[in-house]
Design a protein around this motif. Structure first.
Motif, mmCIF file in Angstrom:
data_model
loop_
_atom_site.group_PDB
_atom_site.id
_atom_site.type_symbol
_atom_site.label_atom_id
_atom_site.label_comp_id
_atom_site.label_asym_id
_atom_site.label_seq_id
_atom_site.Cartn_x
_atom_site.Cartn_y
_atom_site.Cartn_z
ATOM 1 N N VAL A 51 0.613 -1.376 -0.031
ATOM 2 C CA VAL A 51 -0.038 0.090 -0.009
ATOM 3 C C VAL A 51 0.902 1.386 0.059
ATOM 4 C CG1 VAL A 51 -1.685 1.379 1.269
ATOM 5 C CG2 VAL A 51 -1.978 -1.318 1.334
ATOM 6 N N ALA A 52 1.668 1.347 1.044
ATOM 7 C CA ALA A 52 2.483 2.579 1.257
ATOM 8 C C ALA A 52 3.317 2.966 0.256
ATOM 9 C CB ALA A 52 2.911 2.849 2.504
ATOM 10 N N ARG A 53 4.406 2.117 -0.243
ATOM 11 C CA ARG A 53 5.245 2.274 -1.251
ATOM 12 C C ARG A 53 4.697 2.667 -2.507
ATOM 13 N NH1 ARG A 53 10.799 2.116 1.373
ATOM 14 N NH2 ARG A 53 10.003 1.578 2.999
ATOM 15 N N PRO A 54 3.713 1.984 -2.992
ATOM 16 C CA PRO A 54 3.163 2.266 -4.367
ATOM 17 C C PRO A 54 2.435 3.658 -4.268
ATOM 18 C CG PRO A 54 2.532 0.004 -3.803
ATOM 19 C CD PRO A 54 3.304 0.610 -2.676
ATOM 20 N N LEU A 55 2.007 4.066 -3.054
ATOM 21 C CA LEU A 55 1.269 5.395 -3.160
ATOM 22 C C LEU A 55 2.345 6.357 -2.945
ATOM 23 C CD1 LEU A 55 -1.447 4.786 -0.606
ATOM 24 C CD2 LEU A 55 -1.832 5.118 -2.985
ATOM 25 N N TYR A 56 3.505 6.280 -2.512
ATOM 26 C CA TYR A 56 4.523 7.256 -2.476
ATOM 27 C C TYR A 56 5.323 7.350 -3.725
ATOM 28 C CZ TYR A 56 4.958 8.036 2.755
ATOM 29 O OH TYR A 56 4.816 8.435 3.714
ATOM 30 N N ALA A 57 5.257 6.136 -4.601
ATOM 31 C CA ALA A 57 5.778 6.210 -5.886
ATOM 32 C C ALA A 57 5.021 7.034 -6.531
ATOM 33 C CB ALA A 57 6.081 4.628 -6.486
ATOM 34 N N VAL A 58 3.413 6.790 -6.605
ATOM 35 C CA VAL A 58 2.553 7.621 -7.413
ATOM 36 C C VAL A 58 2.512 9.024 -7.172
ATOM 37 C CG1 VAL A 58 0.076 7.817 -7.810
ATOM 38 C CG2 VAL A 58 1.176 5.797 -7.896
ATOM 39 N N ALA A 59 2.708 9.449 -5.734
ATOM 40 C CA ALA A 59 2.741 10.957 -5.167
ATOM 41 C C ALA A 59 4.284 11.452 -5.892
ATOM 42 C CB ALA A 59 2.843 10.626 -3.786
ATOM 43 N N THR A 60 5.118 10.679 -5.691
ATOM 44 C CA THR A 60 6.448 11.448 -6.423
ATOM 45 C C THR A 60 6.333 11.634 -7.768
ATOM 46 O OG1 THR A 60 7.903 10.078 -4.426
ATOM 47 C CG2 THR A 60 8.942 10.894 -6.373
ATOM 48 N N THR A 64 6.109 15.617 -8.929
ATOM 49 C CA THR A 64 7.145 16.117 -9.837
ATOM 50 C C THR A 64 6.556 16.651 -11.214
ATOM 51 O OG1 THR A 64 8.747 14.376 -9.059
ATOM 52 C CG2 THR A 64 9.302 15.521 -11.108
ATOM 53 N N ALA A 65 5.558 15.979 -11.699
ATOM 54 C CA ALA A 65 4.989 16.613 -12.641
ATOM 55 C C ALA A 65 4.154 18.007 -12.514
ATOM 56 C CB ALA A 65 3.639 15.499 -13.449
ATOM 57 N N ILE A 66 3.634 17.932 -11.294
ATOM 58 C CA ILE A 66 2.908 19.168 -10.806
ATOM 59 C C ILE A 66 3.834 20.467 -10.646
ATOM 60 C CG2 ILE A 66 1.535 19.988 -9.012
ATOM 61 C CD1 ILE A 66 -0.177 17.471 -8.825
ATOM 62 N N ALA A 84 9.237 22.689 -3.952
ATOM 63 C CA ALA A 84 9.639 21.335 -4.270
ATOM 64 C C ALA A 84 9.711 20.496 -2.938
ATOM 65 C CB ALA A 84 11.081 21.562 -4.766
ATOM 66 N N ASN A 85 10.056 21.036 -1.977
ATOM 67 C CA ASN A 85 10.052 19.943 -0.731
ATOM 68 C C ASN A 85 8.512 19.523 -0.642
ATOM 69 O OD1 ASN A 85 12.337 20.729 0.234
ATOM 70 N ND2 ASN A 85 11.816 22.611 1.561
ATOM 71 N N GLU A 86 7.500 20.135 -0.509
ATOM 72 C CA GLU A 86 6.251 19.388 -0.311
ATOM 73 C C GLU A 86 5.658 18.573 -1.564
ATOM 74 O OE1 GLU A 86 4.500 19.861 2.471
ATOM 75 O OE2 GLU A 86 6.154 20.997 3.000
ATOM 76 N N LEU A 87 6.122 19.003 -2.750
ATOM 77 C CA LEU A 87 5.563 18.155 -3.964
ATOM 78 C C LEU A 87 6.477 17.067 -4.423
ATOM 79 C CD1 LEU A 87 4.204 21.085 -6.220
ATOM 80 C CD2 LEU A 87 2.852 19.318 -4.900
ATOM 81 N N MET A 88 7.788 17.112 -4.238
ATOM 82 C CA MET A 88 8.796 16.010 -4.558
ATOM 83 C C MET A 88 9.422 15.461 -3.615
ATOM 84 S SD MET A 88 10.413 17.670 -8.345
ATOM 85 C CE MET A 88 11.498 18.560 -7.345
ATOM 86 N N ILE A 89 10.247 16.311 -2.629
ATOM 87 C CA ILE A 89 11.105 15.631 -1.552
ATOM 88 C C ILE A 89 10.423 14.884 -0.671
ATOM 89 C CG2 ILE A 89 12.788 16.287 0.088
ATOM 90 C CD1 ILE A 89 13.666 18.481 -1.828
ATOM 91 N N GLY A 90 9.078 15.414 -0.361
ATOM 92 C CA GLY A 90 8.412 14.692 0.964
ATOM 93 C C GLY A 90 8.017 13.246 0.508
ATOM 94 N N PRO A 91 7.386 13.219 -0.651
ATOM 95 C CA PRO A 91 7.056 11.687 -1.192
ATOM 96 C C PRO A 91 8.206 10.878 -1.474
ATOM 97 C CG PRO A 91 5.660 13.415 -2.063
ATOM 98 C CD PRO A 91 6.843 14.180 -1.490
#
Length: 116
Positions: A51-60, A64-66, A84-91
């Motif tokens: 659950v968590a890893r696939p969701l983090y991959a999708v969120a990353t 990044t696209a957003i 950048a911290n909130e949209l890419m680095i966090g996930p």
């Protein structure tokens, strides 16, 4: 054939829910601090993997696209680092710097999110 599909679906649901049954029945699970002072259980590792890893991959990837789409507006507003911290680095930190089944990242790592 429809009966076979329903039996197969029921079997998969039962098989995949078994690790979570032991997770819910464990007495030593603390909902406020699930990984404080102990190693993750097998159920936590399974949940993290499925659950968590696939969701983090999708969120990353989505973050990044957003971020790339919003980069001109972030540059105008002067908040490139925060976005950048909130949209890419966090996930990415949740995906790459945690042990399997852990909630908190390992060590300090190279990724740091600002406290603001």
């Amino acid at each position: 054939m429809p009966a076979f599909k329903s039996v197969l679906a029921a079997t998969l649901v039962i098989a995949l829910s078994q690790p979570f049954a032991s997770f819910a029945a464990s007495d030593d699970y603390d909902i406020l601090a699930p990984t404080s002072g102990r190693d993750p259980t097998a159920a936590e590792m399974v949940a993290d993997t499925l659950v968590a890893r696939p969701l983090y991959a999708v969120a990353t990837v989505a973050g990044t696209a957003i971020f790339l789409v919003s980069l001109p507006f972030s540059a105008i507003g002067g908040n490139i680092e925060k976005s950048a911290n909130e949209l890419m680095i966090g996930p990415a930190q949740g995906l790459l710097t945690r042990c399997l089944g852990c909630i908190e990242p390992l060590g300090d790592g190279n990724f740091e999110r600002s406290a603001e």
